[in-house]
Motif scaffolding. Structure first.
Motif, PDB file in Angstrom:
ATOM      1  N   TYR A 101       0.880  -1.022   0.047  1.00 26.14           N
ATOM      2  CA  TYR A 101       0.217   0.124   0.214  1.00 26.14           C
ATOM      3  C   TYR A 101       0.834   1.138  -0.005  1.00 26.14           C
ATOM      4  O   TYR A 101       1.795   1.333   0.795  1.00 26.14           O
ATOM      5  CB  TYR A 101      -0.805  -0.057   1.353  1.00 26.14           C
ATOM      6  N   LEU A 102       0.884   2.296  -0.931  1.00 28.66           N
ATOM      7  CA  LEU A 102       1.555   3.329  -1.064  1.00 28.66           C
ATOM      8  C   LEU A 102       0.784   4.490  -0.124  1.00 28.66           C
ATOM      9  O   LEU A 102      -0.469   4.713  -0.308  1.00 28.66           O
ATOM     10  CB  LEU A 102       1.534   3.701  -2.512  1.00 28.66           C
ATOM     11  N   SER A 103       1.745   4.929   0.736  1.00 29.01           N
ATOM     12  CA  SER A 103       1.087   6.139   1.570  1.00 29.01           C
ATOM     13  C   SER A 103       2.098   6.794   2.270  1.00 29.01           C
ATOM     14  O   SER A 103       3.184   6.266   2.434  1.00 29.01           O
ATOM     15  CB  SER A 103       0.361   5.653   2.528  1.00 29.01           C
ATOM     16  N   GLY A 128      -4.336   4.263  -3.115  1.00 30.18           N
ATOM     17  CA  GLY A 128      -5.559   4.700  -2.330  1.00 30.18           C
ATOM     18  C   GLY A 128      -5.955   6.387  -3.009  1.00 30.18           C
ATOM     19  O   GLY A 128      -5.015   6.905  -3.679  1.00 30.18           O
ATOM     20  N   ARG A 129      -6.936   6.687  -2.915  1.00 29.19           N
ATOM     21  CA  ARG A 129      -7.528   7.741  -3.289  1.00 29.19           C
ATOM     22  C   ARG A 129      -8.055   8.471  -1.744  1.00 29.19           C
ATOM     23  O   ARG A 129      -8.197   7.857  -0.758  1.00 29.19           O
ATOM     24  CB  ARG A 129      -8.600   7.797  -4.201  1.00 29.19           C
ATOM     25  N   TYR A 130      -8.661   9.721  -1.916  1.00 27.11           N
ATOM     26  CA  TYR A 130      -9.196  10.027  -0.562  1.00 27.11           C
ATOM     27  C   TYR A 130      -8.272  10.412   0.360  1.00 27.11           C
ATOM     28  O   TYR A 130      -7.091  10.378   0.056  1.00 27.11           O
ATOM     29  CB  TYR A 130     -10.607   9.490  -0.287  1.00 27.11           C
ATOM     30  N   SER A 147       6.324   4.450   1.228  1.00 24.89           N
ATOM     31  CA  SER A 147       6.063   5.935   0.821  1.00 24.89           C
ATOM     32  C   SER A 147       7.152   6.391  -0.275  1.00 24.89           C
ATOM     33  O   SER A 147       8.409   5.978  -0.263  1.00 24.89           O
ATOM     34  CB  SER A 147       6.159   6.890   2.117  1.00 24.89           C
ATOM     35  N   ILE A 148       6.880   7.323  -1.127  1.00 19.02           N
ATOM     36  CA  ILE A 148       7.775   7.592  -2.139  1.00 19.02           C
ATOM     37  C   ILE A 148       8.462   8.928  -1.508  1.00 19.02           C
ATOM     38  O   ILE A 148       9.251   9.510  -2.357  1.00 19.02           O
ATOM     39  CB  ILE A 148       7.254   7.906  -3.718  1.00 19.02           C
ATOM     40  N   GLY A 149       7.891   9.530  -0.727  1.00 18.39           N
ATOM     41  CA  GLY A 149       8.536  10.900  -0.166  1.00 18.39           C
ATOM     42  C   GLY A 149       7.633  11.544   0.848  1.00 18.39           C
ATOM     43  O   GLY A 149       6.307  11.123   0.772  1.00 18.39           O
ATOM     44  N   ASP A 150       7.990  12.581   1.381  1.00 18.88           N
ATOM     45  CA  ASP A 150       7.434  13.362   2.456  1.00 18.88           C
ATOM     46  C   ASP A 150       6.671  14.414   1.771  1.00 18.88           C
ATOM     47  O   ASP A 150       6.958  15.583   1.970  1.00 18.88           O
ATOM     48  CB  ASP A 150       8.261  13.776   3.760  1.00 18.88           C
ATOM     49  N   TYR A 151       5.373  13.854   1.068  1.00 18.42           N
ATOM     50  CA  TYR A 151       4.767  15.016   0.239  1.00 18.42           C
ATOM     51  C   TYR A 151       3.415  14.633   0.361  1.00 18.42           C
ATOM     52  O   TYR A 151       3.328  13.426   0.090  1.00 18.42           O
ATOM     53  CB  TYR A 151       5.422  15.813  -0.935  1.00 18.42           C
ATOM     54  N   VAL A 152       2.363  15.124   0.077  1.00 23.84           N
ATOM     55  CA  VAL A 152       1.077  14.935   0.172  1.00 23.84           C
ATOM     56  C   VAL A 152       0.595  14.808  -1.215  1.00 23.84           C
ATOM     57  O   VAL A 152       0.377  16.078  -1.947  1.00 23.84           O
ATOM     58  CB  VAL A 152       0.073  15.442   1.037  1.00 23.84           C
ATOM     59  N   LEU A 153       0.154  13.700  -2.050  1.00 24.39           N
ATOM     60  CA  LEU A 153      -0.440  13.681  -3.418  1.00 24.39           C
ATOM     61  C   LEU A 153      -1.942  13.305  -3.247  1.00 24.39           C
ATOM     62  O   LEU A 153      -2.441  13.056  -2.190  1.00 24.39           O
ATOM     63  CB  LEU A 153       0.416  12.752  -4.206  1.00 24.39           C
ATOM     64  N   SER A 154      -2.351  13.269  -4.454  1.00 23.39           N
ATOM     65  CA  SER A 154      -3.970  13.361  -4.616  1.00 23.39           C
ATOM     66  C   SER A 154      -4.322  11.882  -4.571  1.00 23.39           C
ATOM     67  O   SER A 154      -5.370  11.298  -4.561  1.00 23.39           O
ATOM     68  CB  SER A 154      -4.391  14.033  -6.079  1.00 23.39           C
ATOM     69  N   GLY A 155      -3.524  10.997  -4.802  1.00 25.19           N
ATOM     70  CA  GLY A 155      -3.728   9.549  -4.943  1.00 25.19           C
ATOM     71  C   GLY A 155      -2.438   8.656  -4.938  1.00 25.19           C
ATOM     72  O   GLY A 155      -1.394   9.057  -5.218  1.00 25.19           O
ATOM     73  N   GLY A 156      -2.627   7.255  -4.966  1.00 23.24           N
ATOM     74  CA  GLY A 156      -1.304   6.630  -4.682  1.00 23.24           C
ATOM     75  C   GLY A 156      -0.906   5.927  -6.383  1.00 23.24           C
ATOM     76  O   GLY A 156       0.032   5.279  -6.309  1.00 23.24           O
ATOM     77  N   GLU A 157      -1.513   6.495  -7.369  1.00 21.04           N
ATOM     78  CA  GLU A 157      -1.170   6.161  -8.625  1.00 21.04           C
ATOM     79  C   GLU A 157       0.240   6.622  -9.067  1.00 21.04           C
ATOM     80  O   GLU A 157       0.799   6.019  -9.573  1.00 21.04           O
ATOM     81  CB  GLU A 157      -2.356   6.558  -9.777  1.00 21.04           C
TER      82      GLU A 157
HETATM   83  N1  LIG Z   1       3.918  10.548  -0.696  1.00 23.62           N
HETATM   84  C1  LIG Z   1       3.108   9.367  -0.732  1.00 23.62           C
HETATM   85  N2  LIG Z   1       3.984   8.162  -1.092  1.00 23.62           N
HETATM   86  O1  LIG Z   1       2.942   7.233  -1.386  1.00 23.62           O
HETATM   87  N3  LIG Z   1       1.748   7.779  -1.385  1.00 23.62           N
HETATM   88  C2  LIG Z   1       1.981   8.932  -1.114  1.00 23.62           C
HETATM   89  C3  LIG Z   1       0.780  10.000  -1.069  1.00 23.62           C
HETATM   90  O2  LIG Z   1       0.839  11.081  -0.953  1.00 23.62           O
HETATM   91  N4  LIG Z   1      -0.493   9.434  -1.059  1.00 23.62           N
HETATM   92  C4  LIG Z   1      -1.690  10.081  -0.823  1.00 23.62           C
HETATM   93  C5  LIG Z   1      -1.864  10.711   0.455  1.00 23.62           C
HETATM   94  C6  LIG Z   1      -3.294  11.249   0.677  1.00 23.62           C
HETATM   95  N5  LIG Z   1      -4.355  10.489  -0.086  1.00 23.62           N
HETATM   96  C7  LIG Z   1      -4.187  10.080  -1.304  1.00 23.62           C
HETATM   97  C8  LIG Z   1      -2.975   9.587  -1.500  1.00 23.62           C
END
Ligand SMILES: Nc1nonc1C(=O)NC1CCNCC1
Length: 261
Positions: A101-103, A128-130, A147-157
């Motif tokens: 799980y990517l997060s 994941g999304r949301y 995790s690919i890094g310390d930043y917040v993206l809109s999805g795990g794609e």
């Molecule tokens: N950085 C990240 N490495 O893996 N996932 C990452 C990420 O930002 N995910 C989002 C977190 C908020 N919800 C939508 C997915």
């Protein structure tokens, strides 16, 4: 070095759970990864939780207990997709997959992590999304969080594509010499050296003479020295975990002397 997978022509099977499978055309239809998919070196298969929705609105998100902003991935549609992907993995590869799980809460992905993942069992990657997924699904269905890094993206794609791209490059035969220098142990763990191509001069800036000399030994040492020096200058932390042989140690010392302020 590349890890012989012993899986024959199809060297890497990855299942992907995502609400936006079409995003993955970024890697399945272009470049090195596109060719690897086309030639069957890597096989990607997709499961979309929305295909398991049974209500009229085909909902795939749900409200968080405890209130607050944002939604979570709906549990039943997500779990159905993960279980279907896991079933398929076992059918295709004969192995139980590792479900990733990517997060941002996951282990930070680096080249060593990519190597570890690509040499292990087949992967099911959950994007994941949301705001994310129910913690009980993480406990019950997810094996490892990355995790690919310390930043917040809109999805795990995008994180999933980063992982798959990096993993695909470690599969034997995916990288040909023409695509890019087949990544050998020398580069591992060091920053890349400077690169130059035509023309020989740009705005008065010339190509280093050694690269025009045709002396392959001198060129190899120059490139190694530059990689070591740039790593020392920009990412000294990488040198903490990388042992240097005598030649590398000497080249780095030369670089430091030449760059001592
Ligand atoms: N950085 C990240 N490495 O893996 N996932 C990452 C990420 O930002 N995910 C989002 C977190 C908020 N919800 C939508 C997915």
């Amino acid at each position: 070095a590349d890890v012989p997978s012993g899986r024959g022509e199809q060297d890497l099977w990855i299942g992907i759970v995502s609400l936006f499978p079409e995003m993955f055309e970024a890697i399945t239809r272009h470049g090195v990864t596109g060719r690897a998919v086309e030639t069957g070196r890597i096989a990607l298969e997709f499961w979309n939780p929305r295909d398991y929705a049974t209500d009229r609105h085909r909902s795939v998100d749900d409200r968080p207990y405890g209130g607050g902003p944002g939604m979570l991935m709906k549990v039943d549609t997500l779990r159905s997709a993960i279980h279907a992907a896991r079933e398929r993995a076992e059918q295709v590869t004969g192995q139980r997959p590792k479900v990733i799980y990517l997060s941002p809460q996951g282990r930070r992905l680096d080249q060593a992590g990519v190597q570890h993942l690509v040499s292990g069992p087949p992967l099911v990657v959950v994007a994941g999304r949301y705001e994310g997924i129910d913690e009980r699904v993480v406990e019950a269905d997810i094996d490892e969080e990355w995790s690919i890094g310390d930043y917040v993206l809109s999805g795990g794609e995008l994180p999933a594509m980063v992982l798959i791209d990096a993993a695909a490059r470690r599969v034997p035969g995916v990288l040909g010499h023409r695509d890019s220098a087949v990544e050998d142990s020398f580069n591992d763990g060091l920053l890349d050296c400077p690169h130059y191509t035509r023309p020989e001069e740009i705005d008065g800036r010339r190509v280093p003479d050694v690269l025009l000399s045709g002396h392959h030994g001198a060129i190899r040492r120059w490139r190694l020295k530059q990689s070591l020096g740039r790593t020392w200058q920009r990412r000294p932390d990488l040198l903490d975990t990388r042992s240097l042989d005598r030649e590398q140690q000497q080249l780095l010392e030369e670089f430091i002397e030449e760059h001592a302020l």
